[in-house]
Design an enzyme around this catalytic site. Sequence first.
Site, mmCIF file in Angstrom:
data_model
loop_
_atom_site.group_PDB
_atom_site.id
_atom_site.type_symbol
_atom_site.label_atom_id
_atom_site.label_comp_id
_atom_site.label_asym_id
_atom_site.label_seq_id
_atom_site.Cartn_x
_atom_site.Cartn_y
_atom_site.Cartn_z
ATOM 1 N N GLU A 153 0.828 -1.213 0.000
ATOM 2 C CA GLU A 153 0.000 0.000 0.000
ATOM 3 C C GLU A 153 0.864 1.266 0.000
ATOM 4 O O GLU A 153 0.926 1.994 0.994
ATOM 5 C CB GLU A 153 -0.940 0.015 1.211
ATOM 6 N N GLU A 305 -6.191 -8.134 -0.039
ATOM 7 C CA GLU A 305 -6.612 -8.132 1.366
ATOM 8 C C GLU A 305 -8.102 -7.852 1.439
ATOM 9 O O GLU A 305 -8.629 -6.998 0.728
ATOM 10 C CB GLU A 305 -5.917 -7.011 2.147
HETATM 11 C C1 GAL Z 1 -4.109 -2.648 5.152
HETATM 12 C C2 GAL Z 1 -2.675 -3.098 5.326
HETATM 13 C C3 GAL Z 1 -2.553 -4.318 6.197
HETATM 14 C C4 GAL Z 1 -3.409 -4.170 7.419
HETATM 15 C C5 GAL Z 1 -4.825 -3.913 7.000
HETATM 16 C C6 GAL Z 1 -5.790 -3.784 8.147
HETATM 17 O O1 GAL Z 1 -4.159 -1.293 4.917
HETATM 18 O O2 GAL Z 1 -2.091 -3.348 4.085
HETATM 19 O O3 GAL Z 1 -1.210 -4.492 6.550
HETATM 20 O O4 GAL Z 1 -2.934 -3.116 8.196
HETATM 21 O O5 GAL Z 1 -4.894 -2.724 6.275
HETATM 22 O O6 GAL Z 1 -7.093 -3.552 7.692
#
Ligand code: GAL
Length: 658
Positions: A153, A305
């Site tokens: 990110e 994710e």
């Molecule tokens: C994303 C990040 C992850 C984790 C996640 C939590 O922004 O890439 O490492 O922090 O959010 O929702």
Amino acid sequence: MPSLHDAARGRILFGGDYNPEQWPEEVWADDVRLMEEAGVNSVTVGVFSWAMIEPRPGAREFGWLDRLLDLLAAHGIGAVLATPTSSPPPWMGALHPETLPRTEDGALVNYGSRQHFCPSSPVYRRYAAALTEDLAARYADHPALTVWHINNEYCTHCWCDETAGHFRRWLGSRYTTLDALNDAWGTAFWSQRYDTWAEILPPRRAQYMRNPAQELDFKRFTSDALMECYTAERDIVARHTPHIPVTTNFMPLWSGQDAWAWAEQEDIVSVDVYPDPTDPHGGQYNAMLADMTRSQARGPWMVMEQAAGPVNWRDVNHPKPAGLNRLWSLQAVARGADALCYFQWRQSRQGAEKFHSGMLSHAGEEGRTFREVRRIGAELALIGAEVSGTEVTADVAVLHDWDAWWSSTQQGRPSSLVSYTELVQTWHRGLWESGISTEFARPGGDLSAYRMVLVPQLQLLGDAAVDNLVAYVRGGGTLVCGFFTGVVDTDDRIRPGGMDARLRELFGIRTVHEWWPLDAGATVGCDGFDGTLWSEELEPDGSAETVAAYRGGELDGLPAVLRKGTAWYVSTLPGPEALRGLLGRVAADAGVRPVLEGLPPGVEAVRRGALLFLLNHGRSPAAVELPGRYVDLLTGEAADGGVELERYGVAVLGDVRA
Ligand code: GAL
């Protein structure tokens, strides 16, 4: 070029971020056992492991990662291997404070969290490149390696002196001469003329409003500076493993990276999606992110994710009710995802994210979250071969552009209530609720494949983009354009007449005399609906039909919605029903059909390849009539003439041919 297809090999990749460095090694065996049980075939490792691999400058501790990758390989689980460069170890900030970012106020952003690096810092870049080189050399031939995941990110912004120098070099190649820069930035205003390059700064804290063209360029620059960090690491890994696809995960609808430009630099386009479980529009938001990412990828894409349960960064973090994780997961697959991953595999016990869900929550393998994860894994295994690699098509494109977005956020604009992203989402929702399949496209891109193109709002439009839109309509395309579009050029310079002259001619507008933004909650009467947020004092040129006029108020009788042939201009924001009605009507005229007619409210239908996905976003069961004979791949049951969907239920239907 390697692609997601090479990693997925006829399956849907399923898994998540795996951070075993947070656990004693005895736990790892349990992890892989449960991964196998859940159908996990891919995990993302190394994202935050810089300090574990390089505990002091130049050291290399790869032993644990060797053991981990060997374990994964032994169990047939692929590794999306990350370069751990998003979170430098404390020693770097301590030894080299110049690698740490500074805010626009000049304050130092310290280590102790993550993403604390200045993208312009040569020291940071040197350490990141050296580590990436060694990581790639060491694991190039490892059987577990399936995808490279660069950084995480990319979202850091920095206003430090190093950044200032980098910004000047970037400006130098954009403008060549100071005169050109002064002209583009309009520095005759407020005595802002620059006499030497050295005077130019990133837009730091200032007494009053800053120069909007400078801010626009700084946003362009920051996206490019981050991209340089990405491409430097990508080039290193690609040199070692030309056959392994490379990605970096986008944040959803994130303004800091021009995702169109970035996507061109990726083998796999991946995104992190976190709709709010309590958002009544969460399903549409998820659909929109999927459509956007699929369009950037021009095909199958990756959910890098998502959350199996609650996140930990909203004010109130709600879990997902039973079935919602499955619904949104299969929705992403329906809309083109060939990889469905989570943050994270095992919920942490320590650190800032210990209240953030994982696939394997603190409730353990008998917990509800893990049971649902297991079910999703099993279902993906069932449909993977049929789905993977197949396409989703759409007759409609929504135009989306970072330059226009950036220019829309400047200070000193007519209404700070207007939000570019909300407009994009609102217009997309109009189509989603009508069951119309949608993609996203760039204003300057090839639009010839679409029957209909929507512009929720593009305040900034360059000449080439304007010509592209005009040519699209001249070629028979249907264009529906929202308010405050084509107002400035690529330098953020106003186009006289309130809108680019070519666009005015396209829509039959002689002049936009004034913009009349509305107060929060206020409406303006129009024929057949109420407008919100905005209205415009338009003088038509007589060549367009007034589809709806303003009624009452200052604009009484003036056109609110104009139509000239297949070009439509909507100078206010109709309420949700009216917008849906308008878009539905124009779509029907353009020959655009919904995926399936007569769906009950809340049920989404998506065609992917030969399959028809039905997704019930409602909280009660829904009965869907079907135009033929199908079989539900998830249950193996026939669905002749109709199917019952439970709350949050999903059916994945294959045609039964006689
Ligand atoms: C994303 C990040 C992850 C984790 C996640 C939590 O922004 O890439 O490492 O922090 O959010 O929702």
